[in-house]
Write an enzyme that holds these catalytic residues in place. Structure first.
Site, PDB file in Angstrom:
ATOM      1  N   ARG A   1     -54.574 -46.918  30.186  1.00 27.40           N
ATOM      2  CA  ARG A   1     -53.842 -48.135  30.570  1.00 27.40           C
ATOM      3  C   ARG A   1     -54.217 -49.291  29.655  1.00 27.40           C
ATOM      4  O   ARG A   1     -54.086 -50.453  30.003  1.00 27.40           O
ATOM      5  CB  ARG A   1     -54.183 -48.528  32.006  1.00 27.40           C
ATOM      6  CG  ARG A   1     -53.803 -47.499  33.018  1.00 27.40           C
ATOM      7  CD  ARG A   1     -53.883 -48.126  34.387  1.00 27.40           C
ATOM      8  NE  ARG A   1     -54.137 -47.124  35.382  1.00 27.40           N
ATOM      9  CZ  ARG A   1     -54.271 -47.392  36.670  1.00 27.40           C
ATOM     10  NH1 ARG A   1     -54.197 -48.640  37.097  1.00 27.40           N
ATOM     11  NH2 ARG A   1     -54.493 -46.433  37.536  1.00 27.40           N
TER      12      ARG A   1
ATOM     13  N   LEU B   1     -59.571 -49.513  26.941  1.00 26.72           N
ATOM     14  CA  LEU B   1     -60.381 -49.371  25.728  1.00 26.72           C
ATOM     15  C   LEU B   1     -59.846 -50.285  24.621  1.00 26.72           C
ATOM     16  O   LEU B   1     -60.617 -50.935  23.916  1.00 26.72           O
ATOM     17  CB  LEU B   1     -60.388 -47.914  25.239  1.00 26.72           C
ATOM     18  CG  LEU B   1     -61.135 -47.712  23.921  1.00 26.72           C
ATOM     19  CD1 LEU B   1     -62.627 -47.982  24.090  1.00 26.72           C
ATOM     20  CD2 LEU B   1     -60.909 -46.326  23.355  1.00 26.72           C
TER      21      LEU B   1
ATOM     22  N   TYR C   1     -61.227 -43.384  17.640  1.00 29.50           N
ATOM     23  CA  TYR C   1     -61.578 -44.663  17.020  1.00 29.50           C
ATOM     24  C   TYR C   1     -60.864 -45.050  15.723  1.00 29.50           C
ATOM     25  O   TYR C   1     -60.874 -46.231  15.378  1.00 29.50           O
ATOM     26  CB  TYR C   1     -63.104 -44.727  16.838  1.00 29.50           C
ATOM     27  CG  TYR C   1     -63.825 -44.777  18.169  1.00 29.50           C
ATOM     28  CD1 TYR C   1     -63.869 -45.952  18.903  1.00 29.50           C
ATOM     29  CD2 TYR C   1     -64.429 -43.653  18.699  1.00 29.50           C
ATOM     30  CE1 TYR C   1     -64.496 -46.005  20.139  1.00 29.50           C
ATOM     31  CE2 TYR C   1     -65.066 -43.688  19.942  1.00 29.50           C
ATOM     32  CZ  TYR C   1     -65.093 -44.870  20.650  1.00 29.50           C
ATOM     33  OH  TYR C   1     -65.717 -44.927  21.871  1.00 29.50           O
TER      34      TYR C   1
ATOM     35  N   PHE D   1     -77.302 -43.172  19.061  1.00 24.90           N
ATOM     36  CA  PHE D   1     -77.336 -44.343  19.958  1.00 24.90           C
ATOM     37  C   PHE D   1     -76.099 -44.342  20.826  1.00 24.90           C
ATOM     38  O   PHE D   1     -75.186 -43.555  20.594  1.00 24.90           O
ATOM     39  CB  PHE D   1     -77.445 -45.666  19.175  1.00 24.90           C
ATOM     40  CG  PHE D   1     -76.387 -45.870  18.127  1.00 24.90           C
ATOM     41  CD1 PHE D   1     -75.166 -46.468  18.444  1.00 24.90           C
ATOM     42  CD2 PHE D   1     -76.587 -45.446  16.807  1.00 24.90           C
ATOM     43  CE1 PHE D   1     -74.190 -46.646  17.468  1.00 24.90           C
ATOM     44  CE2 PHE D   1     -75.610 -45.629  15.829  1.00 24.90           C
ATOM     45  CZ  PHE D   1     -74.424 -46.229  16.165  1.00 24.90           C
TER      46      PHE D   1
HETATM   47  C1  LIG Z   1     -62.159 -42.613  25.547  1.00 21.71           C
HETATM   48  C2  LIG Z   1     -61.854 -43.638  26.632  1.00 21.71           C
HETATM   49  C3  LIG Z   1     -62.901 -44.732  26.590  1.00 21.71           C
HETATM   50  C4  LIG Z   1     -60.447 -44.194  26.364  1.00 21.71           C
HETATM   51  O1  LIG Z   1     -60.197 -45.252  27.257  1.00 21.71           O
HETATM   52  P1  LIG Z   1     -58.706 -45.639  27.706  1.00 21.71           P
HETATM   53  O2  LIG Z   1     -58.813 -46.921  28.449  1.00 21.71           O
HETATM   54  O3  LIG Z   1     -58.072 -44.495  28.362  1.00 21.71           O
HETATM   55  O4  LIG Z   1     -58.005 -45.873  26.303  1.00 21.71           O
HETATM   56  P2  LIG Z   1     -56.696 -46.765  26.063  1.00 21.71           P
HETATM   57  O5  LIG Z   1     -55.752 -46.590  27.216  1.00 21.71           O
HETATM   58  O6  LIG Z   1     -57.081 -48.150  25.734  1.00 21.71           O
HETATM   59  O7  LIG Z   1     -56.100 -46.068  24.795  1.00 21.71           O
HETATM   60  C5  LIG Z   1     -55.944 -46.691  23.555  1.00 21.71           C
HETATM   61  C6  LIG Z   1     -55.294 -45.688  22.615  1.00 21.71           C
HETATM   62  O8  LIG Z   1     -56.220 -44.628  22.360  1.00 21.71           O
HETATM   63  C7  LIG Z   1     -55.660 -43.365  22.735  1.00 21.71           C
HETATM   64  N1  LIG Z   1     -56.738 -42.572  23.299  1.00 21.71           N
HETATM   65  C8  LIG Z   1     -57.584 -42.929  24.281  1.00 21.71           C
HETATM   66  N2  LIG Z   1     -58.450 -41.950  24.527  1.00 21.71           N
HETATM   67  C9  LIG Z   1     -58.157 -40.947  23.681  1.00 21.71           C
HETATM   68  C10 LIG Z   1     -58.702 -39.667  23.475  1.00 21.71           C
HETATM   69  N3  LIG Z   1     -59.731 -39.223  24.200  1.00 21.71           N
HETATM   70  N4  LIG Z   1     -58.157 -38.896  22.519  1.00 21.71           N
HETATM   71  C11 LIG Z   1     -57.095 -39.342  21.788  1.00 21.71           C
HETATM   72  N5  LIG Z   1     -56.540 -40.560  21.953  1.00 21.71           N
HETATM   73  C12 LIG Z   1     -57.066 -41.350  22.893  1.00 21.71           C
HETATM   74  C13 LIG Z   1     -54.610 -43.719  23.766  1.00 21.71           C
HETATM   75  O9  LIG Z   1     -53.643 -42.712  23.855  1.00 21.71           O
HETATM   76  C14 LIG Z   1     -54.064 -45.014  23.211  1.00 21.71           C
HETATM   77  O10 LIG Z   1     -53.184 -44.702  22.124  1.00 21.71           O
HETATM   78  P3  LIG Z   1     -52.036 -45.690  21.617  1.00 21.71           P
HETATM   79  O11 LIG Z   1     -52.749 -46.803  20.898  1.00 21.71           O
HETATM   80  O12 LIG Z   1     -51.234 -44.833  20.707  1.00 21.71           O
HETATM   81  O13 LIG Z   1     -51.319 -46.153  22.855  1.00 21.71           O
HETATM   82  C15 LIG Z   1     -61.837 -42.978  28.038  1.00 21.71           C
HETATM   83  O14 LIG Z   1     -60.914 -41.923  28.022  1.00 21.71           O
HETATM   84  C16 LIG Z   1     -63.188 -42.461  28.482  1.00 21.71           C
HETATM   85  O15 LIG Z   1     -63.937 -43.159  29.146  1.00 21.71           O
HETATM   86  N6  LIG Z   1     -63.505 -41.194  28.089  1.00 21.71           N
HETATM   87  C17 LIG Z   1     -64.731 -40.539  28.471  1.00 21.71           C
HETATM   88  C18 LIG Z   1     -65.978 -41.231  27.907  1.00 21.71           C
HETATM   89  C19 LIG Z   1     -65.957 -41.319  26.404  1.00 21.71           C
HETATM   90  O16 LIG Z   1     -65.563 -40.400  25.707  1.00 21.71           O
HETATM   91  N7  LIG Z   1     -66.384 -42.481  25.910  1.00 21.71           N
HETATM   92  C20 LIG Z   1     -66.454 -42.764  24.483  1.00 21.71           C
HETATM   93  C21 LIG Z   1     -67.864 -42.599  24.052  1.00 21.71           C
HETATM   94  S1  LIG Z   1     -67.993 -42.727  22.277  1.00 21.71           S
END
Ligand SMILES: CC(C)(COP(=O)(O)OP(=O)(O)OC[C@H]1O[C@@H](n2cnc3c(N)ncnc32)[C@H](O)[C@@H]1OP(=O)(O)O)[C@@H](O)C(=O)NCCC(=O)NCCS
Length: 406
Positions: free
Chosen positions: A93, A96, A125, A406
């Protein structure tokens, strides 16, 4: 759709944010009181953000103050991004995205030209401008086959130290020896406190050995612990896991490996985060006792202030190239830069090469060549002769290495 609000966390919210982060990673347990007393020291005021949906904390991201060594030896202030997670019922949503934008603005405001992180998944990222910038080897060494050759470097002493001693010694020792290679980073006090939580004295299995040179000066250390297993003496195999090994030179590095290979009852030494050019296989009498199990992606770097970051590193002796950089998230970085042996500066000349800022980050520490990235269609080459010139400009003496989680 509900509005996402991002703001720095209050101190009273740190623990809730940390629990949210651990749950997002599917870590089975929450922090014990004792561990939390350590983990909380990683939080630095203003560096941890919360994303609130309908007023409720629903996502978080933080950074540690750190530094990054770049080619030529300059050390830049850097944000070590960590603790990134979004509540499972509120993903996709845009939380991130909002967190990343707020954090990048904050990093710029602090005058830190780079941010860096380790990625749970590689696809997350790059859209925020992070590019893979260092890689590491995960290696296994069979203790019974991996004898060091007689001419392998040797000297000095290795001693085991307990947790409290390590807390006193290691931060200073690391900052003294972790230099001389692009990719090495600075470690905050909170980082160390958390890293050394699992020592024998704290009820954990982590052990620490320190190497000192012939004059008695400490110049290397290794953190290691046995893998969990229900081994028996008759048919058991014990794997010793090396969490990190840092040393000032080849003598200290080889001596610490020799020590690990002398551990009684151990069959295998398994080490993560090793430099890709580590000399270990060349020190072994039988190099088949050593195997590279994986090439891991390691540090992801974001050039937050492109002109400052480009100007800070050195370049090889070669005629200049003009590189056009695209940056959709921080458009103030977009533009062309003339890069030559004397340095880098903004330029109005027509570009020889065009690329996105995450691709520039992958070139920045010298981990990959322009030629490879052009073959991958990640760089638009307007002048083919410029690609090999850029290869020589960005080349580094040794591959970059971070070696710090980290
Ligand atoms: C990864 C995480 C932080 C993403 O948060 P989120 O709030 O769902 O991300 P957003 O909705 O802001 O997404 C932003 C963009 O990234 C993409 N995206 C988010 N997570 C992704 C993933 N795991 N793989 C691929 N694309 C991803 C979204 O589709 C969106 O794409 P767009 O710019 O084309 O619309 C969340 O899924 C999470 O907490 N994952 C588990 C913990 C984790 O992996 N943390 C990162 C540690 S390094």
């Amino acid at each position: 759709m509900s509005e996402v609000d991002v703001r720095p966390l209050a101190e009273s919210e740190y623990r809730q944010a940390n629990d949210l982060f651990l749950a997002s990673l599917n870590v089975p347990e929450r922090s014990s009181e004792e561990r939390w007393r350590r983990s909380v020291t990683r939080y630095e005021p203003g560096r941890a953000f919360g994303a609130y949906l309908d007023g409720e904390l629903s996502g978080t991201a933080m950074s540690l103050s750190s530094s990054l060594e770049v080619p030529g030896g300059a050390v830049l202030p850097a944000a070590a991004v960590t603790g990134v997670g979004v509540r499972a019922d509120r993903t996709r949503r845009g939380l991130l995205r909002e967190l990343m934008h707020a954090q990048l603005a904050d990093t710029r405001g602090r005058g830190e030209p780079v941010a860096m992180l380790h990625a749970s998944e590689t696809r997350i990222y790059p859209r925020f401008g992070y590019g893979l910038a260092t890689r590491t080897h995960r290696v296994s060494v069979s203790r019974f086959r991996a004898e060091l050759r007689a001419d392998a470097p040797a000297g000095g002493q290795v001693r085991l130290v307990d947790g409290p001693t390590a807390e006193k010694l290691l931060p200073e020792l690391y900052s003294r020896i972790a230099t001389g290679r692009p990719g090495l980073i600075g470690r905050s006090e909170g980082w160390w406190s958390t890293r050394l939580f699992g020592t024998l004295e704290n009820g954990g299995a982590q052990r620490i050995a320190v190497h000192s040179d012939e004059s008695g000066t400490d110049d290397g250390f290794v953190l290691f612990e046995p893998a969990k297993s229900d081994h028996h003496f008759d048919d058991g195999s014990i794997t010793m896991q090396v969490a990190e090994l840092h040393a000032a030179d080849a003598v200290a590095t080889a001596s610490l490996w020799r020590f690990l290979l002398s551990l009684d009852l151990v069959t295998t030494i398994a080490a993560i985060d090793r430099p890709v050019d580590e000399a270990l296989p060349w020190w072994l009498a039988d190099r088949r006792g050593y195997s590279v199990d994986r090439l891991d992606d390691d540090l992801w770097v974001r050039l937050v202030d492109v002109p400052a970051a480009l100007a800070a590193r050195s370049y090889g002796a070669e005629d200049p190239v003009v590189i056009e950089v695209r940056d959709a998230v921080l458009p103030e970085n977009a533009g062309s830069y003339r890069i030559g042996a004397g340095g880098a500066e903004p330029s109005d000349d027509p570009p020889h090469l065009s690329l996105d800022v995450d691709v520039l980050a992958s070139l920045y520490l010298g981990d990959v060549t322009v030629t490879t990235l052009a073959e991958a269609n990640r760089i638009n080459v307007h002048d083919p002769a410029a690609a090999s010139r850029a290869d020589r400009l960005f080349a580094t003496e040794r591959p970059p290495w971070c070696g710090t989680g980290f």
